[in-house]
Design an enzyme around this catalytic site. Sequence first.
Site, PDB file in Angstrom:
ATOM      1  N   ARG A  96       9.562 -32.862  11.024  1.00 24.68           N
ATOM      2  CA  ARG A  96       8.409 -32.521  11.863  1.00 24.68           C
ATOM      3  C   ARG A  96       7.803 -31.179  11.445  1.00 24.68           C
ATOM      4  O   ARG A  96       6.600 -30.965  11.608  1.00 24.68           O
ATOM      5  CB  ARG A  96       8.802 -32.504  13.340  1.00 24.68           C
ATOM      6  CG  ARG A  96       9.797 -31.422  13.738  1.00 24.68           C
ATOM      7  CD  ARG A  96      10.261 -31.608  15.168  1.00 24.68           C
ATOM      8  NE  ARG A  96      11.111 -30.521  15.630  1.00 24.68           N
ATOM      9  CZ  ARG A  96      12.401 -30.389  15.342  1.00 24.68           C
ATOM     10  NH1 ARG A  96      13.006 -31.277  14.559  1.00 24.68           N
ATOM     11  NH2 ARG A  96      13.111 -29.379  15.820  1.00 24.68           N
ATOM     12  N   HIS A  97       8.629 -30.312  10.894  1.00 20.56           N
ATOM     13  CA  HIS A  97       8.107 -29.016  10.445  1.00 20.56           C
ATOM     14  C   HIS A  97       7.232 -29.192   9.204  1.00 20.56           C
ATOM     15  O   HIS A  97       6.296 -28.437   8.987  1.00 20.56           O
ATOM     16  CB  HIS A  97       9.259 -28.052  10.173  1.00 20.56           C
ATOM     17  CG  HIS A  97      10.134 -27.870  11.376  1.00 20.56           C
ATOM     18  ND1 HIS A  97       9.678 -27.309  12.544  1.00 20.56           N
ATOM     19  CD2 HIS A  97      11.428 -28.227  11.604  1.00 20.56           C
ATOM     20  CE1 HIS A  97      10.646 -27.305  13.439  1.00 20.56           C
ATOM     21  NE2 HIS A  97      11.721 -27.859  12.890  1.00 20.56           N
TER      22      HIS A  97
ATOM     23  N   HIS B 154      11.494 -23.239   9.552  1.00 22.18           N
ATOM     24  CA  HIS B 154      10.446 -23.981  10.269  1.00 22.18           C
ATOM     25  C   HIS B 154       9.056 -23.837   9.661  1.00 22.18           C
ATOM     26  O   HIS B 154       8.263 -24.770   9.739  1.00 22.18           O
ATOM     27  CB  HIS B 154      10.398 -23.532  11.734  1.00 22.18           C
ATOM     28  CG  HIS B 154      11.509 -24.094  12.561  1.00 22.18           C
ATOM     29  ND1 HIS B 154      11.516 -24.066  13.942  1.00 22.18           N
ATOM     30  CD2 HIS B 154      12.673 -24.701  12.199  1.00 22.18           C
ATOM     31  CE1 HIS B 154      12.627 -24.632  14.399  1.00 22.18           C
ATOM     32  NE2 HIS B 154      13.359 -25.014  13.355  1.00 22.18           N
TER      33      HIS B 154
ATOM     34  N   ASP C 195       0.869  -1.173   0.000  1.00 20.10           N
ATOM     35  CA  ASP C 195       0.000   0.000   0.000  1.00 20.10           C
ATOM     36  C   ASP C 195       0.910   1.228   0.000  1.00 20.10           C
ATOM     37  O   ASP C 195       2.140   1.122  -0.181  1.00 20.10           O
ATOM     38  CB  ASP C 195      -0.994  -0.032   1.180  1.00 20.10           C
ATOM     39  CG  ASP C 195      -0.347   0.260   2.527  1.00 20.10           C
ATOM     40  OD1 ASP C 195       0.903   0.334   2.619  1.00 20.10           O
ATOM     41  OD2 ASP C 195      -1.093   0.429   3.503  1.00 20.10           O
ATOM     42  N   HIS C 196       0.309   2.396   0.211  1.00 26.13           N
ATOM     43  CA  HIS C 196       1.098   3.640   0.214  1.00 26.13           C
ATOM     44  C   HIS C 196       2.147   3.654   1.323  1.00 26.13           C
ATOM     45  O   HIS C 196       3.248   4.167   1.138  1.00 26.13           O
ATOM     46  CB  HIS C 196       0.165   4.846   0.346  1.00 26.13           C
ATOM     47  CG  HIS C 196      -0.772   4.758   1.512  1.00 26.13           C
ATOM     48  ND1 HIS C 196      -1.798   3.827   1.562  1.00 26.13           N
ATOM     49  CD2 HIS C 196      -0.839   5.463   2.670  1.00 26.13           C
ATOM     50  CE1 HIS C 196      -2.452   3.974   2.692  1.00 26.13           C
ATOM     51  NE2 HIS C 196      -1.892   4.945   3.397  1.00 26.13           N
TER      52      HIS C 196
ATOM     53  N   CYS D 142       3.417  -2.861   3.991  1.00 27.20           N
ATOM     54  CA  CYS D 142       2.520  -1.749   4.326  1.00 27.20           C
ATOM     55  C   CYS D 142       3.232  -0.961   5.427  1.00 27.20           C
ATOM     56  O   CYS D 142       4.440  -1.146   5.633  1.00 27.20           O
ATOM     57  CB  CYS D 142       1.118  -2.224   4.707  1.00 27.20           C
ATOM     58  SG  CYS D 142       0.981  -3.180   6.220  1.00 27.20           S
ATOM     59  N   GLY D 143       2.537  -0.088   6.104  1.00 24.67           N
ATOM     60  CA  GLY D 143       3.222   0.740   7.095  1.00 24.67           C
ATOM     61  C   GLY D 143       3.923  -0.088   8.152  1.00 24.67           C
ATOM     62  O   GLY D 143       5.096   0.124   8.468  1.00 24.67           O
ATOM     63  N   THR D 144       3.192  -1.039   8.701  1.00 28.79           N
ATOM     64  CA  THR D 144       3.761  -1.917   9.724  1.00 28.79           C
ATOM     65  C   THR D 144       4.040  -3.321   9.217  1.00 28.79           C
ATOM     66  O   THR D 144       4.718  -4.096   9.895  1.00 28.79           O
ATOM     67  CB  THR D 144       2.762  -2.066  10.887  1.00 28.79           C
ATOM     68  OG1 THR D 144       1.524  -2.575  10.333  1.00 28.79           O
ATOM     69  CG2 THR D 144       2.510  -0.731  11.576  1.00 28.79           C
ATOM     70  N   GLY D 145       3.460  -3.680   8.092  1.00 29.27           N
ATOM     71  CA  GLY D 145       3.483  -5.065   7.605  1.00 29.27           C
ATOM     72  C   GLY D 145       2.342  -5.899   8.170  1.00 29.27           C
ATOM     73  O   GLY D 145       2.128  -7.024   7.723  1.00 29.27           O
ATOM     74  N   ILE D 146       1.621  -5.349   9.143  1.00 25.27           N
ATOM     75  CA  ILE D 146       0.595  -6.151   9.829  1.00 25.27           C
ATOM     76  C   ILE D 146      -0.630  -6.361   8.933  1.00 25.27           C
ATOM     77  O   ILE D 146      -1.034  -7.502   8.674  1.00 25.27           O
ATOM     78  CB  ILE D 146       0.182  -5.484  11.160  1.00 25.27           C
ATOM     79  CG1 ILE D 146       1.366  -5.448  12.135  1.00 25.27           C
ATOM     80  CG2 ILE D 146      -0.983  -6.255  11.784  1.00 25.27           C
ATOM     81  CD1 ILE D 146       1.105  -4.610  13.393  1.00 25.27           C
ATOM     82  N   GLY D 147      -1.213  -5.271   8.469  1.00 25.87           N
ATOM     83  CA  GLY D 147      -2.452  -5.405   7.701  1.00 25.87           C
ATOM     84  C   GLY D 147      -2.269  -6.215   6.444  1.00 25.87           C
ATOM     85  O   GLY D 147      -3.102  -7.080   6.110  1.00 25.87           O
TER      86      GLY D 147
HETATM   87  C1  RB5 Z   1      -1.907   2.909   6.362  1.00 28.07           C
HETATM   88  O1  RB5 Z   1      -2.004   4.127   6.975  1.00 28.07           O
HETATM   89  C2  RB5 Z   1      -1.536   1.832   7.380  1.00 28.07           C
HETATM   90  O2  RB5 Z   1      -2.627   1.592   8.211  1.00 28.07           O
HETATM   91  C3  RB5 Z   1      -1.115   0.564   6.676  1.00 28.07           C
HETATM   92  O3  RB5 Z   1      -0.027   0.851   5.852  1.00 28.07           O
HETATM   93  C4  RB5 Z   1      -0.677  -0.572   7.562  1.00 28.07           C
HETATM   94  O4  RB5 Z   1       0.284  -0.190   8.483  1.00 28.07           O
HETATM   95  C5  RB5 Z   1      -1.743  -1.377   8.137  1.00 28.07           C
HETATM   96  O5  RB5 Z   1      -1.509  -2.430   8.780  1.00 28.07           O
END
Ligand code: RB5
Length: 143
Positions: free
Chosen positions: A132-133, A98, A8-9, A65-70
């Site tokens: 096992r993995h 693993h 994303d951005h 993404c910003g954090t990689g989480i989403g």
């Molecule tokens: C965008 O502002 C931000 O929410 C997205 O890049 C990301 O960090 C979400 O997990």
Amino acid sequence: MRIALASDHGGFEMKSHIKRHLEDRGFETLDLGTDSGEPVDYPAYGRACGEAVASGKADLGVACCGTGIGISIAANKVKGVRCALCSSVEMAEMAKRHNNANMLALGGRTLDPGAAAAITDAWLDAAFEGGRHGRRVGMLDDM
Ligand code: RB5
């Protein structure tokens, strides 16, 4: 070896950096966007990268993404994807050894580019240990 890339951005600059790094290393890349810092929705890009890997259009994927989480959450909704959000070389190595992670997620706002390249290299250069993995990864793929 073809590696799909998407962001994303918030991950656009990181994706561009990792794309150059991968091409410098001789990998073919498949860039699924986004193409600028204009705001877009990360679920669409995580899904696109996941589908490229799951369908075989790409062998592996890197999503930012910003954090990689989403974007990692989105990618992991695609059956057959094992996307690992990594913030250290150690995590990246273990994600392959693993978990046989076929996608890597990186935070564009949480990592500096040098660290992200080292994390990407550790993931690419490690080998799945199987045994096992393999059983556990099979259980993941059955879900
Ligand atoms: C965008 O502002 C931000 O929410 C997205 O890049 C990301 O960090 C979400 O997990």
